[in-house]
Design a protein around this motif. Structure first.
Motif, PDB file in Angstrom:
ATOM      1  N   THR A  70      -3.159   3.878  -3.270  1.00 24.80           N
ATOM      2  CA  THR A  70      -3.278   2.692  -4.112  1.00 24.80           C
ATOM      3  C   THR A  70      -2.279   1.668  -3.605  1.00 24.80           C
ATOM      4  O   THR A  70      -1.775   1.766  -2.496  1.00 24.80           O
ATOM      5  CB  THR A  70      -3.052   3.054  -5.603  1.00 24.80           C
TER       6      THR A  70
ATOM      7  N   TRP B 232      -3.400  10.307  -4.456  1.00 23.98           N
ATOM      8  CA  TRP B 232      -4.297   9.182  -4.228  1.00 23.98           C
ATOM      9  C   TRP B 232      -3.579   8.062  -3.486  1.00 23.98           C
ATOM     10  O   TRP B 232      -2.361   8.027  -3.422  1.00 23.98           O
ATOM     11  CB  TRP B 232      -4.895   8.677  -5.542  1.00 23.98           C
TER      12      TRP B 232
ATOM     13  N   ARG C 202       0.843  -1.204   0.000  1.00 22.37           N
ATOM     14  CA  ARG C 202       0.000   0.000   0.000  1.00 22.37           C
ATOM     15  C   ARG C 202       0.875   1.249   0.000  1.00 22.37           C
ATOM     16  O   ARG C 202       1.839   1.340   0.773  1.00 22.37           O
ATOM     17  CB  ARG C 202      -0.919   0.005   1.209  1.00 22.37           C
TER      18      ARG C 202
ATOM     19  N   LYS D 182      -4.517   5.536 -12.703  1.00 24.95           N
ATOM     20  CA  LYS D 182      -5.884   5.463 -13.213  1.00 24.95           C
ATOM     21  C   LYS D 182      -6.188   6.574 -14.213  1.00 24.95           C
ATOM     22  O   LYS D 182      -5.508   7.602 -14.254  1.00 24.95           O
ATOM     23  CB  LYS D 182      -6.882   5.462 -12.063  1.00 24.95           C
TER      24      LYS D 182
END
Length: 100
Positions: A61, A59, A49, A77
């Protein structure tokens, strides 16, 4: 850890023009080694992580081990690619922090 690497499309999706196809950057070997050192016990598929920043995008991810390169790969993304106006082949400067 901050690095710059090219954005690439997952090989299983290279033949499609689908703009939502999975795209990644590969962490350099020294960054991958540092992630391994900080990660502790690996999660499913060996994922780690992380928190990520590039440009004005932030973000959370996971990075995933890539058997071919021996490094981790970071999914980027479509919403981030659109916000940062990057596409396959562009160089992307990324800051990655391992999350507890």
């Amino acid at each position: 850890m901050t690095f710059t690497a090219p954005l690439w499309r997952w090989s299983a999706r290279r033949e499609t023009a689908d703009p939502s196809a999975w795209c990644f950057v590969t962490l350099p070997p020294e960054v991958s080694d540092a992630v391994r050192d900080l990660a502790g016990e690996p999660r499913g598929f060996g994922s780690v992580r992380v928190s990520v920043a590039t440009g004005s995008s932030r973000w959370d991810t996971s990075v995933f081990p890539d058997a071919e390169s021996g490094c981790f790969v970071l999914p980027v993304k479509k919403a981030v690619r659109d916000a940062e106006q990057v596409e396959e082949g562009d160089q992307l400067t990324v800051k990655v922090e391992v999350r507890p």
